[in-house]
Write a protein that holds these residues in place. Sequence first.
Motif, PDB file in Angstrom:
ATOM      1  N   HIS A 138       0.845  -1.204   0.000  1.00 22.91           N
ATOM      2  CA  HIS A 138       0.000   0.000   0.000  1.00 22.91           C
ATOM      3  C   HIS A 138       0.875   1.247   0.000  1.00 22.91           C
ATOM      4  N   ASP A 139       0.320   2.336  -0.521  1.00 17.91           N
ATOM      5  CA  ASP A 139       1.016   3.632  -0.557  1.00 17.91           C
ATOM      6  C   ASP A 139       2.426   3.509  -1.128  1.00 17.91           C
ATOM      7  N   GLU A 140       2.520   2.794  -2.225  1.00 15.15           N
ATOM      8  CA  GLU A 140       3.801   2.566  -2.886  1.00 15.15           C
ATOM      9  C   GLU A 140       4.114   3.727  -3.840  1.00 15.15           C
ATOM     10  N   PRO A 141       5.377   3.838  -4.263  1.00 12.20           N
ATOM     11  CA  PRO A 141       5.726   4.909  -5.219  1.00 12.20           C
ATOM     12  C   PRO A 141       4.892   4.867  -6.491  1.00 12.20           C
ATOM     13  N   SER A 142       4.544   3.650  -6.936  1.00 11.74           N
ATOM     14  CA  SER A 142       3.684   3.500  -8.113  1.00 11.74           C
ATOM     15  C   SER A 142       3.158   2.079  -8.144  1.00 11.74           C
ATOM     16  N   ASN A 143       2.103   1.869  -8.899  1.00 14.13           N
ATOM     17  CA  ASN A 143       1.588   0.515  -9.086  1.00 14.13           C
ATOM     18  C   ASN A 143       2.580  -0.358  -9.855  1.00 14.13           C
ATOM     19  N   THR A 144       3.342   0.276 -10.723  1.00 12.89           N
ATOM     20  CA  THR A 144       4.339  -0.466 -11.488  1.00 12.89           C
ATOM     21  C   THR A 144       5.400  -1.060 -10.569  1.00 12.89           C
ATOM     22  N   VAL A 145       5.778  -0.338  -9.527  1.00 15.39           N
ATOM     23  CA  VAL A 145       6.736  -0.854  -8.549  1.00 15.39           C
ATOM     24  C   VAL A 145       6.210  -2.147  -7.928  1.00 15.39           C
ATOM     25  N   VAL A 146       4.923  -2.160  -7.571  1.00 17.04           N
ATOM     26  CA  VAL A 146       4.324  -3.350  -6.965  1.00 17.04           C
ATOM     27  C   VAL A 146       4.352  -4.521  -7.945  1.00 17.04           C
ATOM     28  N   ALA A 147       4.003  -4.264  -9.186  1.00 16.91           N
ATOM     29  CA  ALA A 147       4.035  -5.326 -10.195  1.00 16.91           C
ATOM     30  C   ALA A 147       5.455  -5.845 -10.393  1.00 16.91           C
ATOM     31  N   ASP A 148       6.431  -4.939 -10.426  1.00 18.81           N
ATOM     32  CA  ASP A 148       7.827  -5.351 -10.620  1.00 18.81           C
ATOM     33  C   ASP A 148       8.321  -6.189  -9.434  1.00 18.81           C
ATOM     34  N   LEU A 149       7.912  -5.829  -8.225  1.00 21.41           N
ATOM     35  CA  LEU A 149       8.306  -6.606  -7.048  1.00 21.41           C
ATOM     36  C   LEU A 149       7.686  -7.998  -7.085  1.00 21.41           C
ATOM     37  N   ASN A 150       6.439  -8.097  -7.494  1.00 19.08           N
ATOM     38  CA  ASN A 150       5.807  -9.407  -7.630  1.00 19.08           C
ATOM     39  C   ASN A 150       6.517 -10.250  -8.687  1.00 19.08           C
TER      40      ASN A 150
END
Length: 483
Positions: free
Chosen positions: A310-322
């Motif tokens: 949550h409250d990440e720099p961007s949604n793309t960051v979350v996808a890249d981490l996954n």
Amino acid sequence: MRFSTSLLAATGLAAVFAAPISQDTYDPDDECDFEGFSSQPVLSHTFTRSAHSRSAGIPTTSAAASPSSIVIASSAPTVGSLSSVAVSSPVEASSSAFVSAVQTSASSVAAVVTSVAPATLASSSASEVVVLSTASVVPVAATSSAQGVVSSASSTVVAKSTASVSSSASSSTSTGGALEFLGVNESGAEFGTTSIPGTLGTDYTWPNTSAIKTLMDKGMNIFRIPFLMERLAQGTMTASLDATYLAALKTTVEFITTAGGHAIVDPHNFGRYDGTIFTSTSDFQAFWTNVATEFATNDNVIFDCNNEFHDEPSNTVVADLNQACIDGVRAAGATTQYIFVEGTSYTGAWTWVSSGNADVMGNLTDPSDKIVYEMHQYLDSDGSGTSSTCVSTTIGAERIAAATSWLQENGKKGIIGEFAGGANADCETAITGMLDALTAASDVWMGALWWGGGPWWGDYIFGFEPPSDVAYTPYIDILTKYI
């Protein structure tokens, strides 16, 4: 899952009552889980924090019912007059099955579909519902006084409206038995987040295997084991795994999997390490290679990349981490196990589309093709799980409707990794409705896990530890009908 705090002043014990919040401003003192140590003699930590700020834009329902929305009913509700029903998902029915599509929106539109042959495609007008079979087409006239029953001994009925799905099925008898997975989150090892590495028995604990055995005897077959990355990989995310903490995690995992269940290994960190948002895909991939190496030969282990970004720099960051998680697991030689991926905005099902998860998460790749999209869903007004009051008796089915459509439209698999409702009649009906909706869409939904089990919950509103936690008694028979 995030929680509000409360002091148990009467006993002199400090505890954190936690429950998940779907959208909110990041609070560094906000913890994932209720740390209820009512049975513990000493606590080495306390938590205080201000109240959560709420976004005015958060809806109380993610999919409000419209005059044309429908739901599949699972018993025999009385239905009203038909205005327009469109059943656009595949329907499979045995030669004697009765299918009742019931609308529960403002105009109470409903229709009864009676099939005398297997059906795969349905369409409708104001005066009739047409079921197109692999063998035949069966037109069925709508009626204003009919009753219908979904019979699914060998069939699965999937309905999708043009706008949303609401649930009168929640008040009917469940068809049940169609979910691959049904289980419980087993909390304890993620408690005591301000004490790292902490003391076993004071700051954190491990699940009670005898309680897990009781749940498995009831038919449950999947258990999520939250733990802290900082305790497993101490100092840095890429550090060698702590032998003592790892051994205890493996003991719990092996108990579950040896008994034939599935164990979800869940770093319960909200996309943070040591309180700071992490963005390094190389570090995260290394962490997961280290972890997956320990479980690479156990087919019944499931890897959950991280709890509730949550409250990440961007949604793309979350996808890249996954994606880094997936790559790290497969690099360890763990090629047969499912990997559960979670989105941002606390991975809420009701905000899966509106949060932007739908825009980026579908591009993840896995050479083993075993990605499952884990979403969480609570039924109180803000979706946080901090209240035992459910918005309505139909809110469960409504809040997963948009996510169901996304999964179906994109050919993905999903699971509700956390859900719960209060121990009251309205929530019991709403939970039943949500499970009915998951069952109806079992082509894409694999199952669900209650939040939360574990030995330290005390009188927590959703506590599910046998034999007598607050939610266990009213919900155990409701839940186990679906497995």
